[in-house]
Design a protein around this motif. Structure first.
Motif, PDB file in Angstrom:
ATOM      1  N   THR A   1       0.829  -1.217   0.000  1.00 37.72           N
ATOM      2  CA  THR A   1       0.000   0.000   0.000  1.00 37.72           C
ATOM      3  C   THR A   1       0.861   1.263   0.000  1.00 37.72           C
ATOM      4  OG1 THR A   1      -0.143  -0.214   2.409  1.00 37.72           O
ATOM      5  CG2 THR A   1      -2.011  -1.043   1.144  1.00 37.72           C
ATOM      6  N   GLY A   2       2.165   1.103  -0.202  1.00 33.48           N
ATOM      7  CA  GLY A   2       3.034   2.270  -0.357  1.00 33.48           C
ATOM      8  C   GLY A   2       3.546   2.854   0.943  1.00 33.48           C
ATOM      9  N   LYS A   3       3.259   2.214   2.069  1.00 34.25           N
ATOM     10  CA  LYS A   3       3.729   2.735   3.351  1.00 34.25           C
ATOM     11  C   LYS A   3       5.213   2.413   3.572  1.00 34.25           C
ATOM     12  CE  LYS A   3       2.071   2.931   8.112  1.00 34.25           C
ATOM     13  NZ  LYS A   3       1.222   2.277   9.102  1.00 34.25           N
TER      14      LYS A   3
ATOM     15  N   ASP B   1       8.921   1.060   1.398  1.00 31.82           N
ATOM     16  CA  ASP B   1       9.527   0.985   0.069  1.00 31.82           C
ATOM     17  C   ASP B   1       9.688  -0.452  -0.412  1.00 31.82           C
ATOM     18  OD1 ASP B   1      11.242   1.939  -2.178  1.00 31.82           O
ATOM     19  OD2 ASP B   1      12.747   0.762  -1.058  1.00 31.82           O
ATOM     20  N   HIS B   2      10.017  -1.358   0.513  1.00 31.76           N
ATOM     21  CA  HIS B   2      10.328  -2.726   0.109  1.00 31.76           C
ATOM     22  C   HIS B   2      10.125  -3.682   1.283  1.00 31.76           C
ATOM     23  CE1 HIS B   2      14.028  -1.529   2.171  1.00 31.76           C
ATOM     24  NE2 HIS B   2      14.211  -2.812   2.380  1.00 31.76           N
TER      25      HIS B   2
ATOM     26  N   ARG C   1       0.373  -6.577  -8.341  1.00 33.71           N
ATOM     27  CA  ARG C   1       1.549  -5.737  -8.586  1.00 33.71           C
ATOM     28  C   ARG C   1       2.735  -6.406  -7.916  1.00 33.71           C
ATOM     29  NH1 ARG C   1       1.144  -0.346  -4.969  1.00 33.71           N
ATOM     30  NH2 ARG C   1       3.380  -0.575  -5.215  1.00 33.71           N
TER      31      ARG C   1
ATOM     32  N   ILE D   1       5.752  -6.079  -5.247  1.00 34.66           N
ATOM     33  CA  ILE D   1       6.451  -5.301  -4.229  1.00 34.66           C
ATOM     34  C   ILE D   1       7.947  -5.572  -4.358  1.00 34.66           C
ATOM     35  CG2 ILE D   1       4.669  -4.897  -2.497  1.00 34.66           C
ATOM     36  CD1 ILE D   1       5.389  -7.439  -1.142  1.00 34.66           C
TER      37      ILE D   1
END
Ligand code: UFG
Length: 333
Positions: A203-205, A207-208, A277, A279
């Motif tokens: 969810t983009g919180k 980076d990896h 997607r 990650i």
């Protein structure tokens, strides 16, 4: 099954406790929640329950709660759960998981509470010699967290032998996911658990996701764990309560898991599949103290309790964790 008394749930504002509260309420139980809100959230407690903010160490408070509400059973989730913190601050763990439990059990016995359910952990096994792990495998915890929980297990065995209070110690494997109806989920900030970390990345919180070790003796070299949906685990508590009431002479120590495992790479592949997607993954060194594989033998819980897993599906676990993560980020906790 008669629900002739209310139950007290300590730690009912936390991740697993709040799901157990939902399961109990949905099954028709009256619930009183005691939580100090150090890691829990008042909003996580369903409004059908009575909420009291306070500590399980406060023996005057627990005595009063038991008497005022006519509590007949206690489900004790309150405790500390971060393994590396238990290494750097062991006394916190012996206080919150061992001494505080002792205080609560003493009040429970003195007040005539007949049933007690304790949140134990797969960490009581340490590095198992073989998997799947049965309950009678050697208990050699490798950190203070596991030892602090094992001590309470032992205490409860002695107490049940001496007093009319039976108990269930439930050894959780890797708990993940969230309420399928979106009513609760894993909300603690700074989480370290794989599925929580992965949905934060999705969810983009973050980076990896770091993959801690790729040279374990497993099929793809990454760590294997037995991930159990938190709602199935909550249902196991309701089933344990019913068994304790039906068979007052019996106590139980039971693994809670599905009996099969997934590697870190399999979990991350599933997150990519569910989110459609990819990650970012970074291979890093092993984390200290991580066993290669931890998978339970769950035949004991299946035969002792009226419990069958309903959500044994990695994609559902991840889907529910993801949905909760989105709710949480909207809520801006
Ligand atoms: N992992 C990663 N990257 C991460 C997080 C985890 O690769 O960012 C790996 C770990 O190395 C491990 C697996 O994913 O192989 C699962 O790790 P978690 O941190 O999610 O969970 P643990 O198995 O370490 O911990 C669980 C419980 C603890 C309990 C322990 C018993 O959460 O409470 O099992 O061994 F003590």
């Amino acid at each position: 099954m008669s629900k002739s008394f209310p139950v007290l749930v300590t730690g009912g504002a936390g991740y697993i406790g709040s799901h157990a509260v939902l399961a109990l309420l949905d099954a028709g139980w009256d619930v009183v929640v005691l939580d100090n809100l150090v890691t829990g959230f008042a909003w996580a407690v369903d409004e059908r329950a009575t909420f009291v903010q306070g500590s399980v160490e406060d023996m005057e408070l627990t005595e009063r709660l038991i008497a005022d509400h006519g509590i007949g059973a206690i489900l004790h989730f309150a405790g500390s759960v971060v393994v590396p913190e238990s290494v750097s601050d062991p006394l916190k763990y012996y206080r919150n998981n061992t001494a505080a439990s002792r205080a609560l059990v003493e009040r429970a016995v003195q007040s005539g509470v007949r049933h007690f359910i304790f949140s134990s952990t797969a960490a009581t096994y340490g590095e198992p010699e073989s998997i799947p792990v049965r309950e009678d495998a050697p208990k050699q915890p490798i950190n203070p967290y596991g030892r602090s929980k094992l001590m309470t297990e032992e205490m409860l065995k002695d107490v049940s032998a001496a007093h009319p209070m039976n108990h269930a110690a439930l050894r959780y494997f890797n708990v993940a996911g969230a309420d399928p109806d979106g009513r609760s989920g894993q909300s603690t900030a700074g989480a370290t658990h794989l599925i929580k970390v992965a949905v934060e990345a999705a969810t983009g919180k973050r980076d990896h996701v770091a993959i801690f070790g790729s040279d374990f003796d497993t099929a793809d070299g990454t760590g294997v764990r037995d991930y159990i949906h938190v709602t199935d685990l909550a249902a196991a508590h309701v089933a344990a309560l019913e068994a304790l009431i039906a068979r007052p002479e019996d106590s139980y120590t039971l693994n809670c898991g599905y009996g099969h495992g997934y590697s870190v790479i399999e979990v991350l592949d599933a997150v990519d599949r569910v989110t459609n997607r990819q990650i970012k993954r970074k291979f890093e060194a092993r984390r200290a103290g991580d066993p290669a594989a931890l998978v339970c033998d769950n035949s004991a819980i299946r035969s002792a309790l009226d419990w069958t897993p309903k959500l044994d599906d990695l994609d559902s676990i991840i889907g529910h964790a993801l949905a909760w993560e989105r709710t949480l980020q909207d809520r801006e906790v």
